[in-house]
Write a protein that holds these residues in place. Structure first.
Motif, mmCIF file in Angstrom:
data_model
loop_
_atom_site.group_PDB
_atom_site.id
_atom_site.type_symbol
_atom_site.label_atom_id
_atom_site.label_comp_id
_atom_site.label_asym_id
_atom_site.label_seq_id
_atom_site.Cartn_x
_atom_site.Cartn_y
_atom_site.Cartn_z
ATOM 1 N N LEU A 1 2.930 5.528 -0.428
ATOM 2 C CA LEU A 1 1.607 6.141 -0.575
ATOM 3 C C LEU A 1 1.395 6.761 -1.949
ATOM 4 N N GLY A 2 2.454 7.174 -2.595
ATOM 5 C CA GLY A 2 2.328 7.782 -3.905
ATOM 6 C C GLY A 2 2.121 6.781 -5.034
ATOM 7 N N ASP A 3 2.261 5.482 -4.749
ATOM 8 C CA ASP A 3 2.077 4.461 -5.777
ATOM 9 C C ASP A 3 0.585 4.278 -6.060
ATOM 10 N N ARG A 4 0.177 4.476 -7.289
ATOM 11 C CA ARG A 4 -1.246 4.412 -7.619
ATOM 12 C C ARG A 4 -1.811 3.009 -7.470
ATOM 13 N N ASP A 5 -0.967 1.990 -7.583
ATOM 14 C CA ASP A 5 -1.445 0.610 -7.472
ATOM 15 C C ASP A 5 -1.236 0.038 -6.076
ATOM 16 N N LEU A 6 -1.097 0.904 -5.078
ATOM 17 C CA LEU A 6 -0.941 0.426 -3.702
ATOM 18 C C LEU A 6 -2.284 -0.091 -3.194
ATOM 19 N N THR A 7 -2.384 -1.391 -3.045
ATOM 20 C CA THR A 7 -3.607 -2.042 -2.575
ATOM 21 C C THR A 7 -3.223 -3.060 -1.506
ATOM 22 N N PRO A 8 -4.181 -3.528 -0.708
ATOM 23 C CA PRO A 8 -3.856 -4.576 0.262
ATOM 24 C C PRO A 8 -3.212 -5.795 -0.382
ATOM 25 N N ALA A 9 -3.661 -6.174 -1.575
ATOM 26 C CA ALA A 9 -3.067 -7.337 -2.245
ATOM 27 C C ALA A 9 -1.597 -7.098 -2.565
#
Length: 320
Positions: free
Chosen positions: A222-230
């Protein structure tokens, strides 16, 4: 931690009856047989609440718990138990008898009869109770998994999780934020374990397994700024279309759920915010990059601005 039972604090002649009474008050009907004379019974039970999961750790005189068909008809709590028997056990349910050695893991289905007996004369066990709603799997899937846990490649992971939780739960549960995350992780691991061995409805179960892995992955990143569905789809080697299909029967999109999980982590930390930590420092730690966007989303979710939440959460000072 709540001390549920300390039998040695009572006269020897009352201890066995006290154990029976405590189990009777638990909300699940079971018959209890102690593996020691009544006057030498020695049982200590402690309980923790980890978010929505309840955990019970028990040590002392070994016992046998039996839940009959009549008991099931009289109460049917919508709970599943994932239990670790440190000294081994025998577990009979759904027509099978399992004899498990040290650190045996069993799945307890409270909607069906069963018999559980600790090996030897002394016991040490821990069990997490998870609601069917949190598990997200049907009763039939749980029942199919009960006799098949040994077939799962995830069993060593779940066992290690329960062993560590048993030894360190006091420290882990000291923080409400960590406690809630630990409860969620336990539910996620149990869901994945069950889905991995429930072999009927194969397509459904494969989808449930992938979804459980996705939930665990998102909560760990959750802390990863680039966490996206892709990025989530790529991490699990599936197409974005497959990921959306697996996620499609939930009430919110994956992106909306990621946002809600991030906001909830921030909210929990703001409830206990130290005076030397800024609100946005917490928000940034959970993946937010814009203070204005974070503030708007927080207020929309909780009806207060982040600073209002912090002020409301802090105890009033003396004389105020």
């Amino acid at each position: 931690m709540t001390l549920v039972l300390e039998s040695t604090a009572h006269p020897p002649g009352e201890r066995a009856e006290l154990v029976q009474e405590v189990i009777a008050r638990s909300g699940v009907r079971r018959r209890v047989e102690m593996k020691a004379p009544a006057e030498s019974v020695d049982v200590r039970a402690e309980a923790w609440q980890l978010g929505s999961a309840g955990v019970l750790r028990t040590v002392g005189t070994a016992l046998t718990l039996t839940r009959t068909a009549r008991d099931v008809r009289r109460d049917a709590p919508e709970l599943v138990g994932i239990a670790l028997a440190r000294s081994g056990c025998t577990y009979s349910a759904h027509g099978t008898d399992q004899r498990l050695g040290r650190d045996g893991v069993v799945l307890v289905d409270f909607t069906s009869p069963y018999a559980f007996s600790h090996a030897g004369s002394r016991m040490s066990s821990i069990v997490a109770h998870i609601s069917h709603a949190d598990l997200g799997l049907g009763v039939d899937v749980v029942r199919a998994a009960v006799p098949r846990l040994a077939d799962s490649e995830l069993l060593p992971l779940v066992r290690a999780h329960l062993v560590h939780m048993s030894g360190a739960i006091d420290e882990l549960a000291a923080s409400p934020v960590v406690a809630a995350d630990l409860g969620a992780a336990t539910a996620d691991l149990t869901r994945a374990l069950v889905a991995s061995v429930a072999r009927h409805r194969e397509r459904e179960v494969l989808g449930e397994t992938l979804r459980a892995r996705v939930v665990a992955h998102v909560r760990a990143h959750l802390g990863d700024r680039d966490l996206t569905p892709a990025r989530v789809a790529s991490a699990h080697h599936v197409s974005l279309r497959t990921l959306y299909t697996v996620w499609g029967d939930r009430e919110e999109t994956l992106a909306a759920w990621i946002l809600r999980e991030r906001l909830e982590r921030v909210r929990r930390e703001l409830t206990f915010l130290p005076s030397d930590v800024t609100i946005f420092a917490v928000a940034r730690r959970w993946g937010f990059v814009d203070a204005g966007h974070f503030g708007r989303r927080f207020r929309s979710a909780y009806g207060l601005t982040p600073s209002e939440w912090v002020r409301r959460s802090r105890p009033a000072t003396a004389g105020a």
